[in-house]
Design an enzyme around this catalytic site. Structure first.
Site, PDB file in Angstrom:
ATOM      1  N   TYR A 103      45.433  44.868  18.913  1.00 61.69           N
ATOM      2  CA  TYR A 103      46.022  43.613  19.900  1.00 61.69           C
ATOM      3  C   TYR A 103      46.285  43.105  19.090  1.00 61.69           C
ATOM      4  CZ  TYR A 103      49.875  42.596  23.039  1.00 61.69           C
ATOM      5  OH  TYR A 103      50.842  42.232  23.850  1.00 61.69           O
ATOM      6  N   ARG A 167      62.133  40.851  21.652  1.00 61.55           N
ATOM      7  CA  ARG A 167      61.164  39.647  21.353  1.00 61.55           C
ATOM      8  C   ARG A 167      60.074  40.044  21.812  1.00 61.55           C
ATOM      9  NH1 ARG A 167      58.808  35.755  23.580  1.00 61.55           N
ATOM     10  NH2 ARG A 167      59.226  37.061  25.660  1.00 61.55           N
ATOM     11  N   LYS A 185      48.579  47.239  24.483  1.00 60.54           N
ATOM     12  CA  LYS A 185      48.663  46.616  26.069  1.00 60.54           C
ATOM     13  C   LYS A 185      47.297  47.665  26.687  1.00 60.54           C
ATOM     14  CE  LYS A 185      50.322  42.516  27.735  1.00 60.54           C
ATOM     15  NZ  LYS A 185      50.411  41.544  27.134  1.00 60.54           N
ATOM     16  N   GLU A 256      57.493  43.644  29.319  1.00 61.22           N
ATOM     17  CA  GLU A 256      56.988  43.552  27.979  1.00 61.22           C
ATOM     18  C   GLU A 256      57.900  43.252  27.199  1.00 61.22           C
ATOM     19  OE1 GLU A 256      53.947  41.894  26.072  1.00 61.22           O
ATOM     20  OE2 GLU A 256      53.528  42.525  28.607  1.00 61.22           O
ATOM     21  N   ASP A 257      58.054  41.778  26.753  1.00 65.69           N
ATOM     22  CA  ASP A 257      58.555  40.980  25.725  1.00 65.69           C
ATOM     23  C   ASP A 257      60.344  41.996  25.239  1.00 65.69           C
ATOM     24  OD1 ASP A 257      56.037  40.112  24.293  1.00 65.69           O
ATOM     25  OD2 ASP A 257      55.513  41.760  22.945  1.00 65.69           O
ATOM     26  N   ASP A 279      53.948  39.791  32.119  1.00 66.30           N
ATOM     27  CA  ASP A 279      53.273  39.894  31.248  1.00 66.30           C
ATOM     28  C   ASP A 279      53.545  38.202  30.811  1.00 66.30           C
ATOM     29  OD1 ASP A 279      50.758  39.744  31.189  1.00 66.30           O
ATOM     30  OD2 ASP A 279      50.844  40.008  28.873  1.00 66.30           O
ATOM     31  N   ASP A 280      54.403  38.106  30.178  1.00 65.23           N
ATOM     32  CA  ASP A 280      55.038  36.912  28.988  1.00 65.23           C
ATOM     33  C   ASP A 280      55.425  35.555  30.400  1.00 65.23           C
ATOM     34  OD1 ASP A 280      55.587  38.207  26.959  1.00 65.23           O
ATOM     35  OD2 ASP A 280      57.208  39.409  27.552  1.00 65.23           O
ATOM     36  N   ASN A 425      51.918  33.168  19.740  1.00 70.64           N
ATOM     37  CA  ASN A 425      51.076  34.502  18.943  1.00 70.64           C
ATOM     38  C   ASN A 425      52.277  35.175  18.205  1.00 70.64           C
ATOM     39  OD1 ASN A 425      48.648  35.326  19.429  1.00 70.64           O
ATOM     40  ND2 ASN A 425      49.339  35.775  21.973  1.00 70.64           N
TER      41      ASN A 425
END
Length: 586
Positions: A103, A167, A185, A256-257, A279-280, A425
């Site tokens: 990850y 993203r 993930k 996610e993202d 999660d973001d 990150n």
């Protein structure tokens, strides 16, 4: 003329491991002679039969021979696809070293190169998730059926991580290449919380890309077209999610993202209609809240006197801040308006105010200042105006916390320990390093980062200090495990708050004595069990858990009131541990 395959060959071709027999593929060189004979493998493999320890030593030796992190990523991906038990033994026994490879930060580079390395991550045609092109959305039921035919009957997915690659981390629009994120993930869901790897489903929505680099790359494997407008995006994304929810009604969905607006939009649309989580927005807020609770307890300043400055106002930043507001309201009895007034935000145009003169994005409005006596166009100006006790970065701007800013934070907080959280990150986007924060604050900083940094040795004392990493892997695996077990009808903010409280509570005495904000990564399995137990207990308290087993288990441990406290009973914890998958050890 193409060769005709019989059904047995077709099944083998589409199996995840690329092997016609899962026992053979997961045992490898440990397969006993008798079993080899039964599977007609006699004479087809070397004669040596070894144990899992030796097998693991060989894999670790090969891993360490790889000269770059990306080469290690490719090696581990192939190992996971061909021998999942060996892969997860290796991860669990070497988590601190391997987590940054599977990850962040290495997964960022792997995503950028995904189309170039994809054929070398698994055997040809091994199925490891869903790639859903926007021009095939109308055939989503057929795609799901294809996936069902590629898995065993009892391996119905219970968790999915889904992205559109728009993203990825702090790297921007990576298109189909973003598939590396759901894959990575889900590996952490398995390693940290014991989700069954055969019941994990990574998905990428290949809705095109606006990244010219990939559109011009002859090796790019995604659709070579620009992304759709919002109306088409939501129509297509909702069509896919509806089909997934129909096919797998109990499946936990993690978004996610996605781009900021789409991340909020999808969560708002689905959070009360399906078992889903972003999660973001929610996970980042949860893990930072857990570390922030620990930092506030060590900061030598009353919680009401905290002044928190956020640098970066995307979905992650706003999500984090709203959960910190909840903390001050729930834990310290501060009215919401007063708690909200403890927060300031800086974006690319400066301090966010209601009268700045530009049209604010909808998610920024909540924290826009109405009481400002000045307009600040830079972080430096805002720092002098706010005089913060805590500086939190989710800007994806490398070195945004300059040495001058870090030294000024130290000067502004002589009576308290400054809280500095550079959370962006990967490392190439981090606002500062642990070493810089330590040097500029005379080693007084309460620090947590989003990416891994090495320990720092104080020159004067030779004391080795371990940086806190506000890594979402502390919380999202536990939320997923708790959701899969107790099957709540939806996930509430208070369930996530309970997980953050449990994370702060999970620090042992040694970690507290060293001033650490997060438990050591080596304890991750035990910590995840505790957090999942706290999640389940809160879900039962709210009357949303549907699995009667966990409702009955939690009844005896329920206290008065509904405020999330992160607590659980030992019996609950023991039962959670029983359901955590482990790779074969003998």
């Amino acid at each position: 003329m193409s060769p005709v395959m019989d059904s047995g060959t077709s099944s083998a071709r589409r199996s995840r491991s690329g092997s016609p027999d899962p026992l053979a593929s997961n045992a490898g060189t440990t397969l006993p002679y008798a079993t080899r004979s039964a599977l007609h493998l006699k004479g087809l493999v070397p004669s040596g039969v070894e144990n899992f320890v030796v097998q693991e030593q060989r894999a670790l030796e090969q891993l360490n021979l790889k000269s770059t992190s990306l080469e290690k990523y490719i090696f581990l991906s192939w190992l996971r696809s061909t021998n999942s038990h060996l892969f997860y033994r290796l991860v669990l026994h070497n988590l601190r070293e391997i987590a940054p490879i599977i990850y962040t930060p290495t997964v960022g580079q792997a995503c950028e190169e995904y189309s170039h390395i994809y054929p070398f991550l698994a055997p040809p045609n091994a199925v490891d998730g869903l790639y859903v092109p926007i021009n095939e959305v109308e055939n989503i039921e057929e795609i799901i059926q294809n996936y069902k035919e590629s898995i065993k009957e009892n391996d119905t997915p219970e968790i999915t991580v889904i992205t559109d690659g728009s993203r990825i981390l702090g790297l921007g629009d990576l298109g189909m290449n973003g598939m590396g994120i759901p894959v990575g993930k889900l590996q952490l869901y398995v390693a940290a919380a014991g989700l069954n790897p055969d019941r994990c489903l990574p998905i990428v929505l290949d809705f095109g890309t606006n990244n010219r680099k990939f559109l011009d790359d002859p090796l790019y494997l995604g659709l070579r077209q620009h992304r759709p407008d919002d109306a088409e995006f939501y129509t297509c994304a909702n069509r896919v999610i509806s089909a997934l929810h129909t096919a797998f009604p109990d499946m936990f969905i993690q978004f996610e993202d996605f781009s900021t607006d789409h991340a909020f939009g999808l969560l708002d649309q689905w959070r009360n209609n399906a078992l889903c989580f972003n999660d973001d927005i929610q996970g980042t807020g949860c893990v930072i809240l857990g570390g922030f609770i620990s930092a506030v307890e060590q900061a030598r300043i009353h919680p009401r006197d905290q002044r928190i400055l956020f640098v970066g106002a995307g979905s992650a930043g706003v999500g984090v801040a709203k959960q910190l507001v909840d903390y001050f309201v729930i834990e310290h009895g501060i009215p919401e308006d007063q708690a909200k007034a403890m927060f300031w935000f800086v974006d690319s145009r400066g301090m966010i105010t209601a009268n700045r003169g530009d049209k604010l994005a909808a998610h920024k409005v909540y924290f826009a200042r109405h009481d400002n006596t000045a307009q600040c166009s830079t972080l430096e100006e805002t720092l002098e105006y706010v005089k913060p006790t805590a500086l939190i970065g989710l800007s994806t701007i490398y070195k945004a916390f300059t040495e001058n800013i870090l030294c000024r934070m130290n000067q502004l907080n002589q009576q308290a320990r400054p809280i500095i959280f550079p959370l962006s990150n990967p490392q190439s986007k981090a606002e500062c390093t642990f070493e810089e924060a330590m040097r500029c604050t005379n080693n007084r900083v309460l620090f947590a980062s989003g990416t891994a940094f090495p320990s720092y040795t104080i020159p004067e004392t030779n004391q080795v200090c371990v940086p806190g990493q506000g890594n979402n892997m502390y919380v999202f695996p536990a939320i997923g495990l708790g959701a899969v077990l107790c099957k709540p009808s939806r996930i509430t903010d208070t369930m996530i708050y309970a997980v953050a409280k449990a994370l702060a509570n999970s620090l042992n005495e040694e970690e507290k004595a060293l001033g650490e904000l997060y438990p050591r990564i080596e304890r991750i399995r035990c910590v995840e069990a505790e957090l999942a137990a706290a999640f389940i207990r809160q879900a039962v308290r709210e009357g949303l858990a549907k699995d009667e087993k966990w409702v009955e288990l939690a009844k005896n441990g329920l206290a008065e009131g509904m405020n999330p406290d992160g607590l659980f009973t030992q019996h609950m914890l023991d039962e959670v541990k029983k359901f955590m998958w482990l790779p074969a050890e003998t």
